[in-house]
Design a protein around this motif. Structure first.
Motif, mmCIF file in Angstrom:
data_model
loop_
_atom_site.group_PDB
_atom_site.id
_atom_site.type_symbol
_atom_site.label_atom_id
_atom_site.label_comp_id
_atom_site.label_asym_id
_atom_site.label_seq_id
_atom_site.Cartn_x
_atom_site.Cartn_y
_atom_site.Cartn_z
ATOM 1 N N MET A 1 49.838 -39.354 46.794
ATOM 2 C CA MET A 1 50.614 -38.508 45.722
ATOM 3 C C MET A 1 51.116 -37.887 45.385
ATOM 4 N N PHE A 2 52.613 -37.337 45.248
ATOM 5 C CA PHE A 2 53.457 -36.225 45.479
ATOM 6 C C PHE A 2 54.083 -35.651 43.665
ATOM 7 N N SER A 3 54.540 -34.710 43.644
ATOM 8 C CA SER A 3 55.057 -34.106 43.150
ATOM 9 C C SER A 3 56.691 -33.925 42.991
ATOM 10 N N PHE A 4 57.646 -33.747 42.526
ATOM 11 C CA PHE A 4 58.812 -33.950 42.699
ATOM 12 C C PHE A 4 59.842 -32.816 41.346
ATOM 13 N N LYS A 5 59.637 -31.942 41.306
ATOM 14 C CA LYS A 5 60.216 -31.070 40.372
ATOM 15 C C LYS A 5 62.046 -30.275 40.590
ATOM 16 N N LYS A 94 49.637 -33.384 48.815
ATOM 17 C CA LYS A 94 48.175 -33.583 49.477
ATOM 18 C C LYS A 94 47.712 -32.180 50.148
ATOM 19 N N ASN A 95 48.390 -31.688 51.200
ATOM 20 C CA ASN A 95 48.285 -31.086 52.181
ATOM 21 C C ASN A 95 49.493 -29.599 51.882
ATOM 22 N N ARG A 96 50.715 -30.130 51.098
ATOM 23 C CA ARG A 96 51.865 -28.735 51.090
ATOM 24 C C ARG A 96 52.215 -28.479 49.862
ATOM 25 N N ASP A 97 52.742 -27.201 49.568
ATOM 26 C CA ASP A 97 53.129 -27.051 48.101
ATOM 27 C C ASP A 97 54.116 -26.102 48.599
ATOM 28 N N GLU A 130 59.656 -23.696 52.293
ATOM 29 C CA GLU A 130 59.368 -22.261 51.775
ATOM 30 C C GLU A 130 58.149 -22.315 50.962
ATOM 31 N N ASP A 131 56.429 -21.898 51.437
ATOM 32 C CA ASP A 131 55.309 -21.978 50.656
ATOM 33 C C ASP A 131 55.572 -21.502 49.155
ATOM 34 N N VAL A 132 55.212 -21.699 48.406
ATOM 35 C CA VAL A 132 54.987 -21.284 47.062
ATOM 36 C C VAL A 132 54.349 -19.967 46.730
ATOM 37 N N ASN A 133 53.125 -19.943 47.565
ATOM 38 C CA ASN A 133 51.841 -19.409 47.332
ATOM 39 C C ASN A 133 52.444 -17.844 48.664
ATOM 40 N N THR A 134 52.638 -16.992 48.115
ATOM 41 C CA THR A 134 52.543 -15.795 48.467
ATOM 42 C C THR A 134 51.510 -14.643 49.087
ATOM 43 N N VAL A 271 51.119 7.369 55.393
ATOM 44 C CA VAL A 271 52.089 5.614 55.538
ATOM 45 C C VAL A 271 50.972 4.713 55.183
ATOM 46 N N ILE A 272 51.410 4.123 53.810
ATOM 47 C CA ILE A 272 51.111 2.843 54.030
ATOM 48 C C ILE A 272 52.165 1.479 53.636
ATOM 49 N N CYS A 273 51.737 0.474 54.929
ATOM 50 C CA CYS A 273 52.584 -0.370 55.231
ATOM 51 C C CYS A 273 51.891 -1.706 54.210
ATOM 52 N N SER A 274 52.567 -2.580 53.794
ATOM 53 C CA SER A 274 52.323 -3.581 52.922
ATOM 54 C C SER A 274 54.343 -4.402 53.010
ATOM 55 N N PHE A 275 53.987 -5.691 53.472
ATOM 56 C CA PHE A 275 54.352 -6.794 53.601
ATOM 57 C C PHE A 275 54.354 -7.866 53.174
ATOM 58 N N VAL A 276 54.902 -9.115 52.611
ATOM 59 C CA VAL A 276 55.520 -10.214 51.993
ATOM 60 C C VAL A 276 56.434 -11.302 53.592
ATOM 61 N N ALA A 277 55.448 -11.689 53.676
ATOM 62 C CA ALA A 277 55.545 -13.079 54.837
ATOM 63 C C ALA A 277 55.974 -14.678 54.093
ATOM 64 N N PRO A 278 57.650 -15.208 53.833
ATOM 65 C CA PRO A 278 57.279 -16.580 53.590
ATOM 66 C C PRO A 278 56.833 -17.336 54.813
ATOM 67 N N THR A 279 55.722 -17.681 54.483
ATOM 68 C CA THR A 279 54.863 -19.292 55.430
ATOM 69 C C THR A 279 55.808 -20.487 55.242
ATOM 70 N N LEU A 280 57.287 -20.888 56.417
ATOM 71 C CA LEU A 280 57.995 -21.686 56.548
ATOM 72 C C LEU A 280 57.495 -23.334 56.571
ATOM 73 N N TYR A 281 58.057 -24.556 56.594
ATOM 74 C CA TYR A 281 58.112 -25.567 56.817
ATOM 75 C C TYR A 281 59.147 -26.462 57.617
ATOM 76 N N GLY A 282 58.975 -26.788 59.027
ATOM 77 C CA GLY A 282 59.933 -27.698 59.171
ATOM 78 C C GLY A 282 60.678 -29.395 58.130
ATOM 79 N N GLY A 283 59.128 -29.136 57.652
ATOM 80 C CA GLY A 283 59.126 -30.592 56.457
ATOM 81 C C GLY A 283 57.623 -30.485 56.242
ATOM 82 N N VAL A 284 58.595 -32.485 54.890
ATOM 83 C CA VAL A 284 56.622 -32.114 54.180
ATOM 84 C C VAL A 284 55.659 -33.479 54.887
#
Length: 284
Positions: A1-5, A94-97, A130-134, A271-284
């Motif tokens: 099952m999949f979702s496409f928006k 099932k595995n990726r959003d 890109e994973d929707v969750n960061t 110094v306080i360092c924070s970062f946000v890195a997108p999780t990238l996928y070549g395909g689903v």
């Protein structure tokens, strides 16, 4: 099952759970895109020499069967997906959003077929999903040590929290490809020079600059969005001219990455360092 928006300026349209009006029967462009490899031939040497390579843009084509009010639903697609307008495609299984940004290239269909179908073609200049969750990661943070249930005695006290003093952070890139990140440095005291190093890739980026309390340094190492800027008292300064020799735009390799930041003078604790890195996928 999949979702496409698909999300446009007019909102988000769910195409996979509206069976009264639309039935998605095929989606092309979800697997890894092709790679162009550039080579050159030299004299009488067998084979060729590798020069460079690049991943091509992604083209997502969705084939949809129109149901219900055929003409009305077809014209609705025209309105919500006007050509040349940027859109965001969301796909989940099932595995990726994941999501990816693109532009509507065309909307085509055969108006006189017995079972009318429409094809929506979306061209995505950046080929990776890109994973929707960061998650915001913090280097040198206060770590909670409190657990429940608990019992504290005068002779055997329990530590509630502990502040990290090593400023080394291990980040796991769970994607298919290396990625950049947006690093934010909050300066709490006077320091001189600032360097961020990824021991895993042996890449670093540093700035020869005198920083003051209240400064905020933002460095983006994401491809196509490279930048380094300082905000002090509401004024923004480009730090590109203050880069240390040998600096590179630090990337996060697939798997574990050992990150550390250092200063030349002053205290690392300022110094306080924070970062946000997108999780990238070549395909689903």
């Amino acid at each position: 099952m999949f979702s496409f928006k698909i999300e446009s300026s007019l909102g988000i349209v769910e195409l996979t759970h509206d069976l009264k009006n639309y039935a998605v029967v095929r989606i092309e462009g979800l697997t890894p895109t092709a790679t162009t490899i550039n080579t050159s031939i030299a004299g009488t040497i067998d084979g060729s020499f590798f020069n460079s390579c690049r991943t091509e843009s992604r083209n997502i084509v969705a084939t949809i069967i129109l149901r219900g009010d055929i003409e009305g639903n077809r014209q609705r697609l025209y309105r919500i997906f006007p050509r040349k307008i940027p859109v965001t495609v969301y796909f989940a299984n099932k595995n990726r959003d994941v999501k990816i940004e693109g532009y509507v290239e065309s909307i085509e269909g055969d108006l006189f077929s017995k079972q009318e179908q429409m094809q929506i073609s979306i061209l995505c200049p950046r080929p990776y999903f890109e994973d929707v969750n960061t998650v915001t990661n913090v280097i040198g943070e206060v770590q909670s040590l409190f657990e429940w249930p608990f019992s504290i005695s005068e002779d055997d006290p329990i530590e509630i929290s502990s502040e990290s003093t090593t400023f080394i952070y291990t980040y796991e890139n769970k994607g298919d490809v290396e990625t950049g990140a947006v690093f934010t440095f909050q300066i709490l005291g006077s320091i001189t020079n600032l360097t961020l190093t990824n021991f895993t890739t042996e890449m670093y980026i540093g700035f020869n600059y005198e920083f003051s309390a209240g400064d905020v340094v933002t460095v983006s190492t994401i491809q196509g969005k490279l930048s380094a800027k300082l905000v002090r008292n509401g004024e923004e300064t480009n730090l590109i001219n203050y880069l240390q020799s040998g600096s590179t735009w630090v990337k996060l390799a697939i798997g574990d990455n050992e990150l550390i930041y250092q200063v030349s003078s002053g205290s690392d604790e300022d110094v306080i360092c924070s970062f946000v890195a997108p999780t990238l996928y070549g395909g689903v």
